[in-house]
Design a protein around this motif. Structure first.
Motif, PDB file in Angstrom:
ATOM      1  N   LEU A   1     -14.608 -46.759 -14.701  1.00 22.43           N
ATOM      2  CA  LEU A   1     -14.520 -48.193 -14.910  1.00 22.43           C
ATOM      3  C   LEU A   1     -13.675 -48.820 -13.814  1.00 22.43           C
ATOM      4  CD1 LEU A   1     -13.783 -48.143 -18.737  1.00 22.43           C
ATOM      5  CD2 LEU A   1     -15.977 -48.582 -17.623  1.00 22.43           C
ATOM      6  N   PRO A   2     -13.964 -50.058 -13.433  1.00 24.96           N
ATOM      7  CA  PRO A   2     -13.116 -50.706 -12.438  1.00 24.96           C
ATOM      8  C   PRO A   2     -11.654 -50.668 -12.878  1.00 24.96           C
ATOM      9  CG  PRO A   2     -15.072 -52.007 -12.823  1.00 24.96           C
ATOM     10  CD  PRO A   2     -15.069 -50.896 -13.845  1.00 24.96           C
ATOM     11  N   GLY A   3     -10.791 -50.259 -11.967  1.00 26.51           N
ATOM     12  CA  GLY A   3      -9.367 -50.185 -12.264  1.00 26.51           C
ATOM     13  C   GLY A   3      -8.932 -48.882 -12.909  1.00 26.51           C
ATOM     14  N   ASN A   4      -9.859 -47.962 -13.167  1.00 27.52           N
ATOM     15  CA  ASN A   4      -9.541 -46.698 -13.829  1.00 27.52           C
ATOM     16  C   ASN A   4      -9.222 -45.634 -12.779  1.00 27.52           C
ATOM     17  OD1 ASN A   4      -9.221 -44.851 -15.871  1.00 27.52           O
ATOM     18  ND2 ASN A   4     -11.395 -44.421 -16.060  1.00 27.52           N
ATOM     19  N   PHE A   5      -8.163 -45.848 -12.003  1.00 26.13           N
ATOM     20  CA  PHE A   5      -7.797 -44.927 -10.938  1.00 26.13           C
ATOM     21  C   PHE A   5      -6.357 -44.488 -11.145  1.00 26.13           C
ATOM     22  CE2 PHE A   5     -11.009 -47.828  -9.263  1.00 26.13           C
ATOM     23  CZ  PHE A   5     -11.989 -46.904  -8.936  1.00 26.13           C
ATOM     24  N   SER A   6      -6.051 -43.251 -10.751  1.00 23.36           N
ATOM     25  CA  SER A   6      -4.717 -42.702 -11.005  1.00 23.36           C
ATOM     26  C   SER A   6      -3.653 -43.285 -10.081  1.00 23.36           C
ATOM     27  CB  SER A   6      -4.744 -41.176 -10.881  1.00 23.36           C
ATOM     28  OG  SER A   6      -5.137 -40.798  -9.578  1.00 23.36           O
ATOM     29  N   GLU A   7      -4.023 -43.775  -8.925  1.00 19.66           N
ATOM     30  CA  GLU A   7      -3.075 -44.367  -7.979  1.00 19.66           C
ATOM     31  C   GLU A   7      -3.647 -45.672  -7.445  1.00 19.66           C
ATOM     32  OE1 GLU A   7      -1.902 -41.645  -4.922  1.00 19.66           O
ATOM     33  OE2 GLU A   7      -1.573 -40.022  -6.336  1.00 19.66           O
ATOM     34  N   PRO A   8      -2.798 -46.533  -6.886  1.00 18.85           N
ATOM     35  CA  PRO A   8      -3.327 -47.765  -6.290  1.00 18.85           C
ATOM     36  C   PRO A   8      -4.387 -47.444  -5.234  1.00 18.85           C
ATOM     37  CG  PRO A   8      -0.950 -47.858  -6.419  1.00 18.85           C
ATOM     38  CD  PRO A   8      -1.344 -46.453  -6.790  1.00 18.85           C
ATOM     39  N   LEU A   9      -5.449 -48.200  -5.246  1.00 17.54           N
ATOM     40  CA  LEU A   9      -6.603 -47.954  -4.396  1.00 17.54           C
ATOM     41  C   LEU A   9      -6.624 -48.944  -3.245  1.00 17.54           C
ATOM     42  CD1 LEU A   9      -9.233 -46.252  -4.332  1.00 17.54           C
ATOM     43  CD2 LEU A   9     -10.307 -48.099  -5.600  1.00 17.54           C
ATOM     44  N   SER A  10      -7.001 -48.458  -2.069  1.00 18.18           N
ATOM     45  CA  SER A  10      -7.158 -49.362  -0.930  1.00 18.18           C
ATOM     46  C   SER A  10      -8.204 -48.802   0.023  1.00 18.18           C
ATOM     47  CB  SER A  10      -5.832 -49.560  -0.195  1.00 18.18           C
ATOM     48  OG  SER A  10      -5.414 -48.351   0.403  1.00 18.18           O
ATOM     49  N   VAL A  11      -8.661 -49.666   0.904  1.00 19.69           N
ATOM     50  CA  VAL A  11      -9.586 -49.273   1.954  1.00 19.69           C
ATOM     51  C   VAL A  11      -8.750 -48.782   3.131  1.00 19.69           C
ATOM     52  CG1 VAL A  11     -11.321 -50.092   3.593  1.00 19.69           C
ATOM     53  CG2 VAL A  11     -11.348 -50.916   1.227  1.00 19.69           C
ATOM     54  N   VAL A  12      -9.036 -47.570   3.588  1.00 17.97           N
ATOM     55  CA  VAL A  12      -8.329 -46.995   4.730  1.00 17.97           C
ATOM     56  C   VAL A  12      -9.021 -47.396   6.028  1.00 17.97           C
ATOM     57  CG1 VAL A  12      -7.663 -44.823   5.838  1.00 17.97           C
ATOM     58  CG2 VAL A  12      -7.518 -45.057   3.355  1.00 17.97           C
ATOM     59  N   HIS A  13     -10.353 -47.419   5.995  1.00 18.17           N
ATOM     60  CA  HIS A  13     -11.145 -47.744   7.174  1.00 18.17           C
ATOM     61  C   HIS A  13     -12.504 -48.263   6.707  1.00 18.17           C
ATOM     62  CE1 HIS A  13     -12.658 -47.409  11.291  1.00 18.17           C
ATOM     63  NE2 HIS A  13     -13.742 -46.862  10.780  1.00 18.17           N
ATOM     64  N   ALA A  14     -13.057 -49.197   7.452  1.00 15.86           N
ATOM     65  CA  ALA A  14     -14.408 -49.694   7.167  1.00 15.86           C
ATOM     66  C   ALA A  14     -15.085 -49.992   8.493  1.00 15.86           C
ATOM     67  CB  ALA A  14     -14.353 -50.950   6.311  1.00 15.86           C
ATOM     68  N   GLU A  15     -16.397 -49.727   8.541  1.00 16.83           N
ATOM     69  CA  GLU A  15     -17.142 -50.021   9.766  1.00 16.83           C
ATOM     70  C   GLU A  15     -18.585 -50.363   9.425  1.00 16.83           C
ATOM     71  OE1 GLU A  15     -16.812 -46.521  12.164  1.00 16.83           O
ATOM     72  OE2 GLU A  15     -18.193 -45.368  10.937  1.00 16.83           O
ATOM     73  N   LEU A  16     -19.165 -51.175  10.281  1.00 16.20           N
ATOM     74  CA  LEU A  16     -20.570 -51.526  10.111  1.00 16.20           C
ATOM     75  C   LEU A  16     -21.437 -50.336  10.473  1.00 16.20           C
ATOM     76  CD1 LEU A  16     -20.607 -55.103  11.662  1.00 16.20           C
ATOM     77  CD2 LEU A  16     -20.780 -54.494   9.234  1.00 16.20           C
ATOM     78  N   VAL A  17     -22.529 -50.177   9.745  1.00 18.30           N
ATOM     79  CA  VAL A  17     -23.532 -49.152  10.037  1.00 18.30           C
ATOM     80  C   VAL A  17     -24.784 -49.915  10.447  1.00 18.30           C
ATOM     81  CG1 VAL A  17     -24.894 -47.246   9.112  1.00 18.30           C
ATOM     82  CG2 VAL A  17     -22.545 -47.592   8.317  1.00 18.30           C
ATOM     83  N   GLY A  18     -25.067 -49.903  11.739  1.00 15.49           N
ATOM     84  CA  GLY A  18     -26.202 -50.678  12.247  1.00 15.49           C
ATOM     85  C   GLY A  18     -26.088 -52.130  11.812  1.00 15.49           C
ATOM     86  N   ASN A  19     -27.228 -52.713  11.490  1.00 10.28           N
ATOM     87  CA  ASN A  19     -27.269 -54.096  11.010  1.00 10.28           C
ATOM     88  C   ASN A  19     -27.523 -54.164   9.520  1.00 10.28           C
ATOM     89  OD1 ASN A  19     -26.957 -55.160  13.573  1.00 10.28           O
ATOM     90  ND2 ASN A  19     -29.148 -55.115  13.982  1.00 10.28           N
ATOM     91  N   TYR A  20     -27.340 -53.033   8.816  1.00  9.17           N
ATOM     92  CA  TYR A  20     -27.778 -53.022   7.422  1.00  9.17           C
ATOM     93  C   TYR A  20     -26.727 -52.610   6.403  1.00  9.17           C
ATOM     94  CZ  TYR A  20     -28.047 -47.927   7.477  1.00  9.17           C
ATOM     95  OH  TYR A  20     -27.739 -46.600   7.554  1.00  9.17           O
ATOM     96  N   ALA A  21     -25.536 -52.149   6.823  1.00 10.65           N
ATOM     97  CA  ALA A  21     -24.610 -51.607   5.833  1.00 10.65           C
ATOM     98  C   ALA A  21     -23.174 -51.609   6.310  1.00 10.65           C
ATOM     99  CB  ALA A  21     -25.033 -50.181   5.473  1.00 10.65           C
ATOM    100  N   LEU A  22     -22.294 -51.294   5.354  1.00  9.43           N
ATOM    101  CA  LEU A  22     -20.870 -51.142   5.596  1.00  9.43           C
ATOM    102  C   LEU A  22     -20.447 -49.792   5.015  1.00  9.43           C
ATOM    103  CD1 LEU A  22     -18.228 -52.657   6.479  1.00  9.43           C
ATOM    104  CD2 LEU A  22     -18.040 -53.412   4.095  1.00  9.43           C
ATOM    105  N   ARG A  23     -19.766 -48.969   5.824  1.00  9.72           N
ATOM    106  CA  ARG A  23     -19.246 -47.685   5.339  1.00  9.72           C
ATOM    107  C   ARG A  23     -17.763 -47.853   5.093  1.00  9.72           C
ATOM    108  NH1 ARG A  23     -16.663 -43.257   6.806  1.00  9.72           N
ATOM    109  NH2 ARG A  23     -16.542 -43.768   9.007  1.00  9.72           N
ATOM    110  N   ILE A  24     -17.304 -47.377   3.937  1.00  6.56           N
ATOM    111  CA  ILE A  24     -15.909 -47.552   3.553  1.00  6.56           C
ATOM    112  C   ILE A  24     -15.262 -46.195   3.301  1.00  6.56           C
ATOM    113  CG2 ILE A  24     -14.347 -48.539   1.829  1.00  6.56           C
ATOM    114  CD1 ILE A  24     -16.437 -50.719   1.334  1.00  6.56           C
ATOM    115  N   ASP A  25     -14.072 -45.987   3.882  1.00  9.60           N
ATOM    116  CA  ASP A  25     -13.230 -44.826   3.599  1.00  9.60           C
ATOM    117  C   ASP A  25     -12.123 -45.289   2.661  1.00  9.60           C
ATOM    118  OD1 ASP A  25     -14.782 -43.491   5.482  1.00  9.60           O
ATOM    119  OD2 ASP A  25     -13.234 -43.518   7.028  1.00  9.60           O
ATOM    120  N   TRP A  26     -11.930 -44.553   1.568  1.00 11.06           N
ATOM    121  CA  TRP A  26     -10.997 -44.958   0.520  1.00 11.06           C
ATOM    122  C   TRP A  26      -9.697 -44.168   0.566  1.00 11.06           C
ATOM    123  CZ3 TRP A  26     -12.206 -49.262  -1.892  1.00 11.06           C
ATOM    124  CH2 TRP A  26     -13.552 -49.660  -1.904  1.00 11.06           C
TER     125      TRP A  26
END
Length: 115
Positions: A67-92
């Motif tokens: 469920l949203p917010g059901n994480f053991s530690e505070p969550l954040s995005v470490v890195h994000a980058e565009l994938v071509g012209n169609y997507a976003l890749r996210i490292d958590w």
């Protein structure tokens, strides 16, 4: 449904805001994005089905839910980058890094949360 972003604004500990080319504005909390990760492993946890099986499957009833917010530690995005012209890749911050969020998926996700 327009799936071309005009602008992306990522606040690493808060949200991703997308303004689409049709001027619709979508805001996704960081916990929602992590919860709805589109990778095969996360989909399998959410649906209870094996994404690698060739046989048709009915989703299994599972007591495991994310469920949203059901994480053991505070969550954040470490890195994000565009994938071509169609997507976003996210490292958590929880170490997960295999989710590629297509713009079509994000637009569909926005439509689901508005209903």
């Amino acid at each position: 449904m327009n799936t071309t972003p005009k602008s992306l604004n990522l606040k690493r500990t808060e949200s991703l805001e997308i303004t689409w080319s049709d001027d619709r504005r979508s805001v996704y909390s960081i916990s929602l994005l992590r919860t709805m990760c589109p990778c095969a492993q996360c989909r399998m946890v959410r649906t209870g089905t094996d994404p690698h099986s060739l046989a048709p499957q009915q989703p299994k009833k599972s007591s495991l839910t994310i469920l949203p917010g059901n994480f053991s530690e505070p969550l954040s995005v470490v890195h994000a980058e565009l994938v071509g012209n169609y997507a976003l890749r996210i490292d958590w911050s929880d170490g997960h890094a295999s989710g590629i969020y297509s713009f079509q998926y994000l637009r569909e996700l926005d439509a689901q949360k508005k209903d």
